[in-house]
Design a protein around this motif. Structure first.
Motif, PDB file in Angstrom:
ATOM      1  N   MET A 134      12.209  15.114  12.596  1.00 25.94           N
ATOM      2  CA  MET A 134      11.251  14.025  12.399  1.00 25.94           C
ATOM      3  C   MET A 134       9.789  14.438  12.579  1.00 25.94           C
ATOM      4  O   MET A 134       8.912  13.960  11.858  1.00 25.94           O
ATOM      5  CB  MET A 134      11.579  12.857  13.338  1.00 25.94           C
ATOM      6  N   PRO A 135       9.440  15.302  13.549  1.00 29.47           N
ATOM      7  CA  PRO A 135       8.018  15.668  13.678  1.00 29.47           C
ATOM      8  C   PRO A 135       7.510  16.587  12.555  1.00 29.47           C
ATOM      9  O   PRO A 135       6.285  16.717  12.388  1.00 29.47           O
ATOM     10  CB  PRO A 135       7.953  16.398  15.026  1.00 29.47           C
ATOM     11  N   GLN A 136       8.422  17.213  11.812  1.00 28.90           N
ATOM     12  CA  GLN A 136       8.001  18.243  10.866  1.00 28.90           C
ATOM     13  C   GLN A 136       7.056  17.738   9.762  1.00 28.90           C
ATOM     14  O   GLN A 136       6.108  18.452   9.401  1.00 28.90           O
ATOM     15  CB  GLN A 136       9.239  18.914  10.245  1.00 28.90           C
ATOM     16  N   PRO A 137       7.268  16.548   9.175  1.00 30.25           N
ATOM     17  CA  PRO A 137       6.308  16.098   8.146  1.00 30.25           C
ATOM     18  C   PRO A 137       4.882  16.024   8.670  1.00 30.25           C
ATOM     19  O   PRO A 137       3.938  16.327   7.934  1.00 30.25           O
ATOM     20  CB  PRO A 137       6.834  14.718   7.750  1.00 30.25           C
ATOM     21  N   TYR A 138       4.710  15.631   9.930  1.00 33.04           N
ATOM     22  CA  TYR A 138       3.364  15.516  10.483  1.00 33.04           C
ATOM     23  C   TYR A 138       2.767  16.880  10.809  1.00 33.04           C
ATOM     24  O   TYR A 138       1.541  17.003  10.922  1.00 33.04           O
ATOM     25  CB  TYR A 138       3.397  14.636  11.732  1.00 33.04           C
ATOM     26  N   LEU A 139       3.602  17.887  10.970  1.00 40.89           N
ATOM     27  CA  LEU A 139       3.104  19.244  11.180  1.00 40.89           C
ATOM     28  C   LEU A 139       2.793  19.938   9.854  1.00 40.89           C
ATOM     29  O   LEU A 139       1.822  20.689   9.751  1.00 40.89           O
ATOM     30  CB  LEU A 139       4.126  20.082  11.958  1.00 40.89           C
ATOM     31  N   MET A 140       3.606  19.681   8.853  1.00 40.93           N
ATOM     32  CA  MET A 140       3.534  20.434   7.606  1.00 40.93           C
ATOM     33  C   MET A 140       2.589  19.829   6.578  1.00 40.93           C
ATOM     34  O   MET A 140       2.055  20.550   5.728  1.00 40.93           O
ATOM     35  CB  MET A 140       4.943  20.571   7.013  1.00 40.93           C
ATOM     36  N   LEU A 141       2.384  18.504   6.640  1.00 39.39           N
ATOM     37  CA  LEU A 141       1.609  17.822   5.610  1.00 39.39           C
ATOM     38  C   LEU A 141       0.418  17.102   6.220  1.00 39.39           C
ATOM     39  O   LEU A 141       0.474  16.635   7.359  1.00 39.39           O
ATOM     40  CB  LEU A 141       2.484  16.809   4.857  1.00 39.39           C
ATOM     41  N   ALA A 142      -0.645  17.009   5.442  1.00 36.95           N
ATOM     42  CA  ALA A 142      -1.825  16.274   5.871  1.00 36.95           C
ATOM     43  C   ALA A 142      -1.687  14.809   5.474  1.00 36.95           C
ATOM     44  O   ALA A 142      -0.976  14.463   4.532  1.00 36.95           O
ATOM     45  CB  ALA A 142      -3.083  16.875   5.248  1.00 36.95           C
ATOM     46  N   SER A 143      -2.366  13.943   6.206  1.00 31.80           N
ATOM     47  CA  SER A 143      -2.375  12.515   5.874  1.00 31.80           C
ATOM     48  C   SER A 143      -3.074  12.309   4.526  1.00 31.80           C
ATOM     49  O   SER A 143      -4.053  12.995   4.218  1.00 31.80           O
ATOM     50  CB  SER A 143      -3.129  11.758   6.969  1.00 31.80           C
ATOM     51  N   PRO A 144      -2.570  11.390   3.667  1.00 31.10           N
ATOM     52  CA  PRO A 144      -1.466  10.431   3.875  1.00 31.10           C
ATOM     53  C   PRO A 144      -0.105  10.973   3.467  1.00 31.10           C
ATOM     54  O   PRO A 144       0.888  10.250   3.555  1.00 31.10           O
ATOM     55  CB  PRO A 144      -1.881   9.277   2.967  1.00 31.10           C
ATOM     56  N   TRP A 145      -0.051  12.220   2.974  1.00 31.65           N
ATOM     57  CA  TRP A 145       1.232  12.753   2.508  1.00 31.65           C
ATOM     58  C   TRP A 145       2.224  12.936   3.654  1.00 31.65           C
ATOM     59  O   TRP A 145       3.433  12.958   3.437  1.00 31.65           O
ATOM     60  CB  TRP A 145       1.012  14.076   1.780  1.00 31.65           C
ATOM     61  N   SER A 146       1.708  13.069   4.869  1.00 31.08           N
ATOM     62  CA  SER A 146       2.623  13.220   6.002  1.00 31.08           C
ATOM     63  C   SER A 146       3.491  11.976   6.166  1.00 31.08           C
ATOM     64  O   SER A 146       4.666  12.069   6.529  1.00 31.08           O
ATOM     65  CB  SER A 146       1.828  13.490   7.276  1.00 31.08           C
ATOM     66  N   TYR A 147       2.925  10.793   5.880  1.00 29.84           N
ATOM     67  CA  TYR A 147       3.709   9.563   5.999  1.00 29.84           C
ATOM     68  C   TYR A 147       4.764   9.474   4.887  1.00 29.84           C
ATOM     69  O   TYR A 147       5.869   8.995   5.117  1.00 29.84           O
ATOM     70  CB  TYR A 147       2.777   8.352   5.934  1.00 29.84           C
TER      71      TYR A 147
END
Length: 365
Positions: free
Chosen positions: A99-112
């Motif tokens: 679950m934490p990986q999208p917020y580590l790998m992608l910048a906002s708003p793509w992380s969401y």
């Protein structure tokens, strides 16, 4: 990337690998993969997930935040996760590391977007997509994950703003310290050397002026070192504020030729280091201004202890100035910043030809 960000990044990578390892242990423990343990394909998928994440994410931190290629790497990891959990439900625990990986790998708003895609992959892995209430489950889970991401993003922004504010505050502090030590000291040295030059060929006067310049240089060097080390001002080291004011006044008198009157009213009491430093620096700046600009013949410094505050008054009978005219000097601005830093206020009363009075008021805590 600062030290704390690097530590958090390392912690989330370790969490991902710990969840993979725990899933593998659980798989061997309950034998849900068939027989006495998982089949050979399950450990291979685990190894592939670990290797893919390590090679394409952990080893390439400079690419974190880029949509390309991090979106592709996240999609591969999610696909492998679906395959893994569909074979062995022991690996449900991997979701906590995923679950934490999208917020580590992608910048906002793509992380969401990546976080919602990760939630979708967990539903697919567990076979929930065919359920009657799948829509509400997806909406609720996605909303929770996005809300957590928004909160973490907010905390990160606040932390960055606090770091920026701290840097600016430290720069302002250093600017004040440089002004109160190096600038004032060098100005005094220049004044003594100019006086020595004008006194030629009177060797005795020249020697006296040069000796004063050397004394100023030594004192200023010691003061600058203490200020850089964020220690208390030199005269306050090992002495009370009243004695420190007397020492500063005596030193100023030797270089200016004017003997200031220092008086203390009320009952002296211990003050915090920062309050004492602010009072002493204000007295130094008042004396420096009296020597450089006021051409004063009389200077008085009064330190007053009252029940609810401590005040410092510096008066000179010099040429004065108009306080409403913005000047090029830094001294008054530095004194006001210092006063505000300890909850105090600085007022300046002056007029052309009528001298200058500085009053610093600091409430007692």
């Amino acid at each position: 990337m600062n030290v704390w960000e690097a530590r958090w990044l390392r912690a989330f990578h370790l969490l991902y690998y710990a969840c993979l390892a725990l899933g593998l242990i659980l798989s061997y423990g309950d034998g849900t993969g068939g027989g006495t343990g998982p089949g050979p394909l399950t450990p291979a998928i685990v190894a592939l997930m670990a290797g893919w994440h390590g090679f394409f994410v952990v080893r390439r931190p400079r690419l974190l935040g880029r949509l390309n290629p991090m979106a592709f790497h996240l999609a591969v990891v999610c696909a492998l996760y679906i395959l893994l959990v569909s074979r062995d439900r022991s690996f449900d625990v991997v979701v906590f590391g995923l679950m934490p990986q999208p917020y580590l790998m992608l910048a906002s708003p793509w992380s969401y977007v990546g976080a919602v895609a990760t939630v979708l992959s967990t539903f697919a892995a567990r076979g929930y997509l065919d359920g009657p209430d799948v829509l509400w489950g997806l909406v609720g889970s996605s909303g929770l994950v996005v809300a957590i991401g928004l909160f973490v993003d907010y905390v990160s922004r606040q932390s960055a703003q606090n770091r920026t504010f701290g840097v600016l505050e430290e720069r302002a502090r250093l600017a004040r310290e440089i002004h109160d030590t190096l600038a004032q000291g060098l100005s005094g040295i220049v004044t003594q050397l100019e006086a020595a030059e004008q006194a030629m060929p009177d060797l005795r006067v020249v020697q006296e002026r040069i000796a004063l310049a050397k004394e100023l240089a030594r004192d200023n060097l010691q003061e600058a070192r203490r200020s850089v080390d964020a220690l208390r001002p030199g005269p306050l080291a090992g002495a009370g504020l009243e004695a420190a004011l007397a020492e500063v006044a005596a030193r100023w008198s030797r270089t200016s030729g004017v003997a200031p009157v220092v008086s203390v009213e009320g009952t002296p009491r211990p003050l915090s280091g920062e309050v004492g430093a602010t009072l002493l620096r204000t007295a130094q700046e008042g004396l420096a201004n009296a020597a450089k600009h006021a051409k004063a013949g009389r200077v008085a410094i009064t330190l007053t202890y009252m029940d609810d505050e401590v005040t410092l008054d510096v008066f000179d009978d010099g040429v004065g100035f108009d306080p409403d005219v913005r000047g090029a000097g830094y001294g008054l601005a530095a004194m006001r910043e210092r006063a505000g830093g300890v909850g105090g206020t600085l007022t300046v009363e002056s007029a052309p030809g009528e001298g200058t009075a500085l009053c610093l008021r600091i409430p007692s805590n």
